[in-house]
Scaffold this motif. Structure first.
Motif, short mmCIF file in Angstrom:
data_model
loop_
_atom_site.label_atom_id
_atom_site.label_comp_id
_atom_site.label_asym_id
_atom_site.label_seq_id
_atom_site.Cartn_x
_atom_site.Cartn_y
_atom_site.Cartn_z
N ILE A 5 32.63 44.68 60.34
CA ILE A 5 32.95 44.84 58.93
C ILE A 5 32.79 43.58 58.13
N VAL A 6 31.90 43.88 57.14
CA VAL A 6 31.76 42.97 56.02
C VAL A 6 32.60 43.16 54.75
N LEU A 7 33.32 42.26 54.39
CA LEU A 7 34.25 42.36 53.27
C LEU A 7 33.72 41.16 52.24
N ALA A 8 33.29 42.19 51.16
CA ALA A 8 32.65 41.48 50.07
C ALA A 8 33.94 40.91 49.24
N PHE A 9 33.93 39.82 48.85
CA PHE A 9 35.00 38.85 48.37
C PHE A 9 34.57 38.20 47.16
N ASP A 10 35.19 38.20 46.12
CA ASP A 10 34.87 37.36 44.93
C ASP A 10 36.41 36.71 44.45
N GLY A 11 37.39 36.84 45.13
CA GLY A 11 38.41 36.29 44.55
C GLY A 11 39.50 36.95 43.42
N SER A 12 38.61 38.22 43.01
CA SER A 12 39.60 39.01 41.87
C SER A 12 40.76 39.75 42.68
N HIS A 13 41.37 40.32 41.62
CA HIS A 13 42.55 41.27 42.02
C HIS A 13 42.17 42.17 42.99
N GLU A 14 41.19 42.85 42.58
CA GLU A 14 40.41 44.10 43.37
C GLU A 14 39.91 43.67 44.53
N ALA A 15 39.36 42.56 44.71
CA ALA A 15 38.76 42.04 45.79
C ALA A 15 39.75 41.65 46.85
N LEU A 36 32.33 37.85 52.68
CA LEU A 36 31.36 37.48 52.17
C LEU A 36 31.60 37.20 50.44
N CYS A 37 31.19 35.96 50.14
CA CYS A 37 31.21 35.75 48.58
C CYS A 37 30.02 35.41 48.24
N VAL A 38 29.57 36.23 47.06
CA VAL A 38 28.19 35.84 46.56
C VAL A 38 28.41 35.30 45.06
N LEU A 39 27.74 34.03 44.88
CA LEU A 39 27.78 33.41 43.73
C LEU A 39 26.52 33.89 42.83
N GLY A 40 26.92 34.49 41.71
CA GLY A 40 25.95 35.02 40.92
C GLY A 40 24.95 33.96 40.17
N ASP A 41 23.81 33.82 40.18
CA ASP A 41 22.96 32.97 39.36
C ASP A 41 22.69 33.74 38.03
N ILE A 59 32.13 25.57 40.78
CA ILE A 59 32.40 26.88 40.92
C ILE A 59 32.18 26.99 42.67
N ALA A 60 30.94 26.38 42.87
CA ALA A 60 30.80 26.58 44.59
C ALA A 60 31.85 26.07 45.29
N ALA A 61 32.59 25.08 44.87
CA ALA A 61 33.42 24.26 45.71
C ALA A 61 34.88 25.47 45.57
N ALA A 62 35.15 25.87 44.57
CA ALA A 62 36.30 26.69 44.21
C ALA A 62 35.93 28.11 45.13
N SER A 63 34.71 28.78 45.23
CA SER A 63 34.32 29.69 45.86
C SER A 63 34.63 29.52 47.50
N GLN A 64 34.05 28.38 47.83
CA GLN A 64 34.44 27.99 49.34
C GLN A 64 35.70 27.76 49.82
N GLN A 65 36.60 27.43 48.96
CA GLN A 65 37.88 27.15 49.18
C GLN A 65 38.67 28.56 49.09
N THR A 82 34.50 35.34 60.15
CA THR A 82 33.56 34.17 59.59
C THR A 82 33.38 34.38 58.32
N GLY A 83 33.23 33.18 57.44
CA GLY A 83 32.96 33.37 56.09
C GLY A 83 31.56 33.08 55.88
N HIS A 84 31.36 33.57 54.56
CA HIS A 84 29.84 33.21 54.18
C HIS A 84 29.61 33.36 52.83
N ILE A 85 29.00 32.12 51.96
CA ILE A 85 29.01 32.37 50.87
C ILE A 85 27.27 32.33 50.49
#
Length: 161
Positions: A5-15, A36-41, A59-65, A82-85
């Motif tokens: 299972i992949v959980l797409a995660f961006d830190g939002s309330h919904e995620a 999985l956290c995706v940092l948008g370019d 932003i990348a450091a906060a996402s990693q945290q 497992t985590g992945h950015i």
């Protein structure tokens, strides 16, 4: 039923709610989980970097945290997590990652948006639906801290000794 299972995660309330719902399902299925956290370019990141050099790295450091915290919580309830950015446009990055790990379920959060927000942000939802080869759960059931803790306690009681 679901083994990967992949959980797409961006830190939002919904995620965060989707993370809880996906974690409960993963526990029931004894599935392996990728957070999985995706940092948008995107223009906002470029603008932030232009105003404050190093903003993209912050932003990348906060996402990693966030990912580390999420993986820690998943592991604390007994999941193989497992985590992945990744960086890029979220829809194709998520779709590619799901294929790469051979996931049989993708869990996403959902935030209702106005017509203008949907128009401005494009068709990322449709892209994901059309470009994953697995089941998709769009988690919309809010799972509170109390509900999640109760489910975890119930799971712990049912776990074999």
């Amino acid at each position: 039923m679901y083994q990967k299972i992949v959980l797409a995660f961006d830190g939002s309330h919904e995620a965060r709610s989707a993370l809880r719902e996906g974690a409960l399902l993963a526990l029931r299925c004894e599935a392996r989980v990728w957070l999985l956290c995706v940092l948008g370019d995107n223009a906002a990141v470029a603008m932030a970097e232009g105003v404050q050099p190093g903003a993209a790295e912050q932003i990348a450091a906060a996402s990693q945290q966030l990912v580390d915290e999420g993986v820690g919580k998943l592991k604390s309830v007994g999941l193989n997590a497992t985590g992945h950015i990744a960086r890029g446009d979220p829809a194709p990055v998520i779709s590619n990652f799901v294929r790469e790990v051979g996931a049989d379920l993708l869990v996403l959060g959902h935030r209702r948006r106005s017509f203008l927000e949907r128009w401005w942000s494009g068709k990322s939802g449709a892209y994901i639906v059309d470009n994953v080869d697995c089941s998709l759960l769009v988690a919309q059931h809010p799972v509170s801290d109390a509900e999640f803790a109760a489910e975890m306690a119930l799971h712990a009681v049912k776990a074999p000794a």
